[in-house]
Design a protein around this motif. Structure first.
Motif, PDB file in Angstrom:
ATOM      1  N   ASP A 320       0.839  -1.193   0.000  1.00 20.31           N
ATOM      2  CA  ASP A 320       0.000   0.000   0.000  1.00 20.31           C
ATOM      3  C   ASP A 320       0.877   1.247   0.000  1.00 20.31           C
ATOM      4  O   ASP A 320       2.053   1.197   0.369  1.00 20.31           O
ATOM      5  N   PRO A 321       0.318   2.410  -0.397  1.00 20.55           N
ATOM      6  CA  PRO A 321       1.108   3.643  -0.393  1.00 20.55           C
ATOM      7  C   PRO A 321       1.683   3.940   0.994  1.00 20.55           C
ATOM      8  O   PRO A 321       1.093   3.617   2.017  1.00 20.55           O
ATOM      9  N   MET A 322       2.846   4.572   0.989  1.00 23.93           N
ATOM     10  CA  MET A 322       3.476   4.959   2.251  1.00 23.93           C
ATOM     11  C   MET A 322       2.727   6.135   2.842  1.00 23.93           C
ATOM     12  O   MET A 322       2.479   7.141   2.174  1.00 23.93           O
ATOM     13  N   ASP A 323       2.333   6.031   4.118  1.00 23.72           N
ATOM     14  CA  ASP A 323       1.601   7.092   4.806  1.00 23.72           C
ATOM     15  C   ASP A 323       2.532   8.052   5.519  1.00 23.72           C
ATOM     16  O   ASP A 323       2.296   9.258   5.531  1.00 23.72           O
ATOM     17  N   SER A 324       3.541   7.514   6.190  1.00 23.50           N
ATOM     18  CA  SER A 324       4.431   8.396   6.945  1.00 23.50           C
ATOM     19  C   SER A 324       5.808   7.773   7.070  1.00 23.50           C
ATOM     20  O   SER A 324       5.985   6.558   6.908  1.00 23.50           O
ATOM     21  N   LEU A 325       6.759   8.642   7.387  1.00 20.78           N
ATOM     22  CA  LEU A 325       8.147   8.224   7.542  1.00 20.78           C
ATOM     23  C   LEU A 325       8.681   8.853   8.820  1.00 20.78           C
ATOM     24  O   LEU A 325       8.782  10.079   8.933  1.00 20.78           O
ATOM     25  N   GLY A 326       8.968   8.022   9.828  1.00 23.61           N
ATOM     26  CA  GLY A 326       9.522   8.509  11.087  1.00 23.61           C
ATOM     27  C   GLY A 326      11.038   8.516  11.027  1.00 23.61           C
ATOM     28  O   GLY A 326      11.647   7.548  10.558  1.00 23.61           O
ATOM     29  N   VAL A 327      11.654   9.587  11.500  1.00 24.44           N
ATOM     30  CA  VAL A 327      13.111   9.736  11.405  1.00 24.44           C
ATOM     31  C   VAL A 327      13.678  10.103  12.767  1.00 24.44           C
ATOM     32  O   VAL A 327      13.313  11.137  13.354  1.00 24.44           O
ATOM     33  N   ASP A 328      14.556   9.259  13.301  1.00 19.00           N
ATOM     34  CA  ASP A 328      15.301   9.564  14.515  1.00 19.00           C
ATOM     35  C   ASP A 328      16.760   9.753  14.113  1.00 19.00           C
ATOM     36  O   ASP A 328      17.392   8.837  13.587  1.00 19.00           O
ATOM     37  N   VAL A 329      17.286  10.943  14.321  1.00 15.10           N
ATOM     38  CA  VAL A 329      18.614  11.305  13.827  1.00 15.10           C
ATOM     39  C   VAL A 329      19.679  10.930  14.854  1.00 15.10           C
ATOM     40  O   VAL A 329      19.505  11.149  16.062  1.00 15.10           O
ATOM     41  N   ALA A 330      20.782  10.356  14.365  1.00 14.47           N
ATOM     42  CA  ALA A 330      21.869   9.920  15.241  1.00 14.47           C
ATOM     43  C   ALA A 330      22.422  11.075  16.042  1.00 14.47           C
ATOM     44  O   ALA A 330      22.595  12.186  15.524  1.00 14.47           O
ATOM     45  N   ARG A 331      22.705  10.804  17.294  1.00 12.86           N
ATOM     46  CA  ARG A 331      23.277  11.823  18.176  1.00 12.86           C
ATOM     47  C   ARG A 331      24.776  11.609  18.359  1.00 12.86           C
ATOM     48  O   ARG A 331      25.355  12.002  19.355  1.00 12.86           O
ATOM     49  N   GLY A 332      25.417  10.942  17.429  1.00 12.36           N
ATOM     50  CA  GLY A 332      26.856  10.727  17.494  1.00 12.36           C
ATOM     51  C   GLY A 332      27.208   9.425  18.170  1.00 12.36           C
ATOM     52  O   GLY A 332      26.356   8.680  18.632  1.00 12.36           O
ATOM     53  N   GLY A 333      28.514   9.132  18.237  1.00 14.09           N
ATOM     54  CA  GLY A 333      28.984   7.907  18.876  1.00 14.09           C
ATOM     55  C   GLY A 333      28.480   6.673  18.160  1.00 14.09           C
ATOM     56  O   GLY A 333      28.585   6.548  16.950  1.00 14.09           O
ATOM     57  N   LYS A 334      27.874   5.760  18.930  1.00  8.39           N
ATOM     58  CA  LYS A 334      27.390   4.510  18.361  1.00  8.39           C
ATOM     59  C   LYS A 334      25.940   4.604  17.908  1.00  8.39           C
ATOM     60  O   LYS A 334      25.374   3.613  17.447  1.00  8.39           O
ATOM     61  N   ASP A 335      25.329   5.771  18.076  1.00  7.96           N
ATOM     62  CA  ASP A 335      23.938   5.927  17.664  1.00  7.96           C
ATOM     63  C   ASP A 335      23.798   5.774  16.160  1.00  7.96           C
ATOM     64  O   ASP A 335      24.750   5.962  15.406  1.00  7.96           O
ATOM     65  N   LYS A 336      22.587   5.446  15.747  1.00  2.00           N
ATOM     66  CA  LYS A 336      22.290   5.306  14.321  1.00  2.00           C
ATOM     67  C   LYS A 336      21.117   6.207  13.962  1.00  2.00           C
ATOM     68  O   LYS A 336      20.222   6.418  14.778  1.00  2.00           O
ATOM     69  N   THR A 337      21.138   6.728  12.747  1.00  2.00           N
ATOM     70  CA  THR A 337      19.953   7.368  12.210  1.00  2.00           C
ATOM     71  C   THR A 337      19.028   6.255  11.739  1.00  2.00           C
ATOM     72  O   THR A 337      19.437   5.387  10.970  1.00  2.00           O
ATOM     73  N   VAL A 338      17.798   6.257  12.232  1.00  2.00           N
ATOM     74  CA  VAL A 338      16.853   5.181  11.918  1.00  2.00           C
ATOM     75  C   VAL A 338      15.631   5.769  11.224  1.00  2.00           C
ATOM     76  O   VAL A 338      15.080   6.780  11.665  1.00  2.00           O
ATOM     77  N   LEU A 339      15.209   5.105  10.139  1.00  2.00           N
ATOM     78  CA  LEU A 339      14.033   5.508   9.384  1.00  2.00           C
ATOM     79  C   LEU A 339      12.980   4.413   9.486  1.00  2.00           C
ATOM     80  O   LEU A 339      13.274   3.238   9.227  1.00  2.00           O
ATOM     81  N   ALA A 340      11.759   4.797   9.884  1.00  2.00           N
ATOM     82  CA  ALA A 340      10.640   3.853  10.006  1.00  2.00           C
ATOM     83  C   ALA A 340       9.578   4.217   8.978  1.00  2.00           C
ATOM     84  O   ALA A 340       9.030   5.321   9.010  1.00  2.00           O
ATOM     85  N   ARG A 341       9.275   3.280   8.078  1.00  2.00           N
ATOM     86  CA  ARG A 341       8.330   3.528   6.985  1.00  2.00           C
ATOM     87  C   ARG A 341       7.011   2.821   7.281  1.00  2.00           C
ATOM     88  O   ARG A 341       6.989   1.617   7.504  1.00  2.00           O
ATOM     89  N   ARG A 342       5.895   3.610   7.252  1.00  2.00           N
ATOM     90  CA  ARG A 342       4.586   3.037   7.564  1.00  2.00           C
ATOM     91  C   ARG A 342       3.664   3.099   6.357  1.00  2.00           C
ATOM     92  O   ARG A 342       3.520   4.141   5.711  1.00  2.00           O
ATOM     93  N   HIS A 343       3.047   1.968   6.082  1.00  2.00           N
ATOM     94  CA  HIS A 343       2.045   1.842   5.018  1.00  2.00           C
ATOM     95  C   HIS A 343       0.749   1.383   5.686  1.00  2.00           C
ATOM     96  O   HIS A 343       0.588   0.187   5.977  1.00  2.00           O
ATOM     97  N   GLY A 344      -0.176   2.314   5.956  1.00  2.00           N
ATOM     98  CA  GLY A 344      -1.339   1.947   6.745  1.00  2.00           C
ATOM     99  C   GLY A 344      -0.879   1.561   8.133  1.00  2.00           C
ATOM    100  O   GLY A 344      -0.152   2.296   8.793  1.00  2.00           O
ATOM    101  N   PHE A 345      -1.260   0.376   8.609  1.00  2.00           N
ATOM    102  CA  PHE A 345      -0.787  -0.121   9.894  1.00  2.00           C
ATOM    103  C   PHE A 345       0.290  -1.186   9.705  1.00  2.00           C
ATOM    104  O   PHE A 345       0.582  -1.960  10.615  1.00  2.00           O
TER     105      PHE A 345
END
Length: 525
Positions: A320-345
Motif C-alpha cells: 500500500d502507499p506509504m503514509d508516513s516516515l519517522g526519522v530519529d537522527v543519530a546523536r553521534g557515537g554509536k547511535d544510528k539514524t533510523v528511518l521507520a516507513r509506515r504503510h497503513g498499519f
C-alpha cells in the motif's frame, strides 16, 4: 575397570609405561577439576567467547572459579553489583582454604602466579574503569543482568602478552527475566533463538565479525578485509593497515542443568526450582529461553503486545502507499539514524544508518528522500541534531513535520481519561494503544530484536495527575544505548487526519494524502 583388572593389566606395560603411570599417581591432586559433561565441555572449549548455563544450579560460577585457578593468570570477574560477587569469594575461599592475598578494598586477590580482580558495572559508563587493563580471562557472571554495551566494551580488553597463555571470555547466565537481558539471545542466536535459520549444536563453534556495529556470522576464523562493503579473503596483508584487517572471533553456548551437578542434585534445591511459579520454573529448572520474560510492572508497552504485532508481519505481495516516515537522527557515537516507513498499519523493516554516515543535515536529508515514497509525510525529531536535516527537508519543499517531544501534549488517551506530561509521553502511550490487542487494528511490526527491545524499554510513572514516560536519557543510563529504533517507529505512527479528534486513532491507511495535508496539528518551524 575394577582394581583387579587394573592390576592384571599392569604386567603387560613396558618399564617406561610403568614409570609414567607411577609419575601420574604420585602427582598432587589438582586444586579443581571440571565435572563430567557440560562443565568439562566448556572448560576445554576452543571458543573465544563461551556462553554457559541456562538452568539454575548447573555449576556456572564453579566453572568460572575453576578456570581462574587452573588455566589463567589475569582474571576479571564482573557482575552488575559488587555485593553479588560474595558467592564467588566464598567459593574461592572454600577451595584455597583462606583469603590470604585478598585486598578487600581494591577487590583484587593476588596469588603466587595469578591475579583475580572483582568488578561491577551498576551504572552506565562504569565499564570504562577497566579500559586499557588487559585480562586473559573475562568472566561476566549472570550476564543477562549486565548491559550489552558494558559487556561488549569489556570484551575489547581481553588480551595477553604472555606466550602460550589462552585468552577467552566466559559469560554465565540463566534465561533473562527482563526485556533488557534479552540481548543475550541475539548474541548467542544460533543456539538460543528458535527462529535462527541455521541452528547450532551445544559446544559447536560459530564465527562472528563486527561490521558497522552489527555482528555478522562468517564461515570460519579466516582474516579478511572489506572491499566495496563485502568481505575479501584473498588479499595482500602488507597493503593494509592492521586496523583494516578483520579477525573473526568464535563463540559457542553450552547448556547445563542442575542434573549435571551431582553436588546439588540431591540437596533439595531441585524441589525449590520445581516449586517456582511459571515462567521462572521453566527458565530456572529447564533453562528454557522461550519462557516468557517478566515485564516491568510500569513498562509502557507489554512485550506480548509487541510480539503479537511482529507475529502478524509478512512481506505483502502489493505494498500500500506509504503514509508516513519517522526519522530519529543519530546523536553521534554509536547511535544510528533510523528511518521507520509506515504503510497503513503495516511497518516496513527499519533502515539503519551509522551516525558516521549521517554527520550533517544534508546527509540525513538525502537518506530520507531516498526512502520516501508516495509523498509520505515526514516526522522528524528536531531536538538537537534533528533541526538541521529538518531545515534542509523543508527547504526542499517536502511535507515534513518537526516534532519537539519536550513540548506539551496535544491529546489525551484514547479513552479520554489520561493526560500526559509532554508530547513524548503522549506519543509513546499512543504506540501502546495502537499495539493493544483490543484495538484490533492489525498493526504489524517487523520481527526485529533491536526494535523489540527498544519498544519494550521505556517505563512510565505519574507526575501528579499526568502520565510521564521515561526520558531517553534515563533509558540510555539504564540499558546503555539510545532507543533509536523505538523512537523512529513511534514517530512513524504519527499521522495528520482531517480532524483533531482523530489524531493517531483513525483508520490510518484510509486517509488520502490530500486529506492528510489539509490538517497540520503542529506549528511548522
Amino acid at each position: 575397570m575394577t582394581p583387579n583388572e587394573v592390576t592384571d593389566a599392569l604386567q603387560y606395560l613396558t618399564p617406561a609405561e610403568l614409570a609414567e603411570v607411577e609419575a601420574l599417581l604420585a602427582a598432587p591432586e589438582p586444586i579443581w577439576q571440571p565435572l563430567p559433561g557440560p562443565q568439562t565441555m566448556a572448560y576445554y572449549s576452543d571458543a573465544d567467547i563461551v556462553g554457559f548455563g541456562g538452568a539454575a544450579g548447573g555449576g556456572k560460577t564453579d566453572l568460572a572459579v575453576g578456570l581462574s585457578l587452573t588455566a589463567h593468570q589475569k582474571i576479571l570477574f564482573v557482575r552488575e553489583e559488587t555485593t553479588q560477587l560474595e558467592g564467588v569469594l566464598d567459593r574461592l575461599t572454600e577451595i584455597l582454604g583462606s583469603r590470604d592475598g585478598l585486598n578487600g578494598q581494591k577487590g583484587i586477590w593476588r596469588l603466587l602466579n595469578r591475579q583475580i580482580e572483582m568488578g561491577s558495572v551498576p551504572n552506565a559508563g562504569d565499564e570504562t574503569k577497566y579500559q586499557g587493563r588487559p585480562h586473559d580471562l573475562l568472566v561476566i557472571d549472570e550476564a543477562t543482568n549486565v548491559r550489552e554495551s558494558a559487556a561488549r566494551f569489556l570484551m575489547g580488553w581481553v588480551r595477553t602478552t604472555t606466550p602460550g597463555q589462552r585468552q577467552r571470555t566466559l559469560l554465565t547466565f540463566n534465561p533473562p527475566t527482563t526485556a533488557e537481558g534479552r540481548w543475550i539471545i541475539k548474541f548467542f542466536a544460533p543456539w538460543l533463538d528458535t527462529k535462527h535459520p541455521n541452528p547450532a549444536q551445544p559446544g559447536e563453534l560459530r564465527w562472528f565479525a563486527t561490521i558497522g556495529g552489527e555482528d555478522i556470522e562468517v564461515g570460519d576464523g579466516s582474516r579478511f578485509v572489506l572491499v566495496g562493503g563485502s568481505p575479501c579473503y584473498v588479499f595482500d596483508e602488507s597493503k593494509y593497515q592492521p586496523v583494516d584487517i578483520i579477525q573473526p572471533k568464535s563463540r559457542t553456548f553450552i547448556p547445563s542443568r542442575i542434573t549435571d551437578n551431582p553436588h546439588l542434585v540431591n540437596t533439595g534445591y531441585m524441589s525449590q526450582l520445581q516449586a517456582m511459579p511459571e515462567p521462572l520454573r521453566s527458565q530456572m529448572l529447564y533453562g528454557d529461553f522461550n519462557a516468557g520474560v517478566m515485564d516491568d510492572p510500569w513498562q509502557v508497552i507489554p512485550t506480548a503486545w509487541v510480539e503479537a504485532a511482529m507475529a502478524r508481519w509478512a512481506q505483502p505481495i502489493r505494498l500500500d502507499p506509504m503514509d508516513s516516515l519517522g526519522v530519529d537522527v543519530a546523536r553521534g557515537g554509536k547511535d544510528k539514524t533510523v528511518l521507520a516507513r509506515r504503510h497503513g498499519f503495516w511497518f516496513d523493516k527499519p533502515i539503519r544508518i551509522p551516525g558516521s554516515e549521517t554527520p550533517n543535515g544534508p546527509a540525513v536529508a538525502g537518506a530520507v528522500v531516498s526512502a520516501m515514497r508516495n509523498q509520505a509525510r515526514i516526522f522528524i525529531d528536531v531536538i538537537g541534531v534533528g533541526a538541521s536535516p529538518f531545515d534542509f527537508l523543508e527547504q526542499a519543499q517536502l511535507d515534513v513535520i518537526g516534532v519537539n517531544v519536550s513540548e506539551k501534549a496535544t491529546a489525551t488517551s484514547k479513552a479520554g481519561n489520561l493526560r500526559f506530561f509532554n508530547l513524548r509521553s503522549q506519543l509513546w502511550w499512543q504506540m501502546r494503544e495502537a499495539l493493544d490487542p483490543n484495538a484490533n487494528n492489525g498493526i504489524a511490526l517487523p520481527d526485529d530484536p533491536i526494535l523489540k527491545a527498544d519498544l519494550c524499554a521505556p517505563t512510565w510513572f505519574m507526575t501528579g495527575p499526568l502520565v510521564q514516560v521515561e526520558s531517553r536519557e534515563a533509558i540510555v543510563k539504564r540499558i546503555g544505548r539510545s532507543p533509536d529504533d523505538g523512537t523512529a517507529y513511534v514517530l512513524g505512527l504519527m499521522d495528520s487526519p482531517v480532524t483533531p479528534q482523530q489524531i493517531l486513532h483513525p483508520s490510518v491507511g484510509n486517509s488520502s494524502a490530500t486529506a492528510r495535508r489539509n490538517y497540520d496539528p503542529y506549528a511548522r518551524r
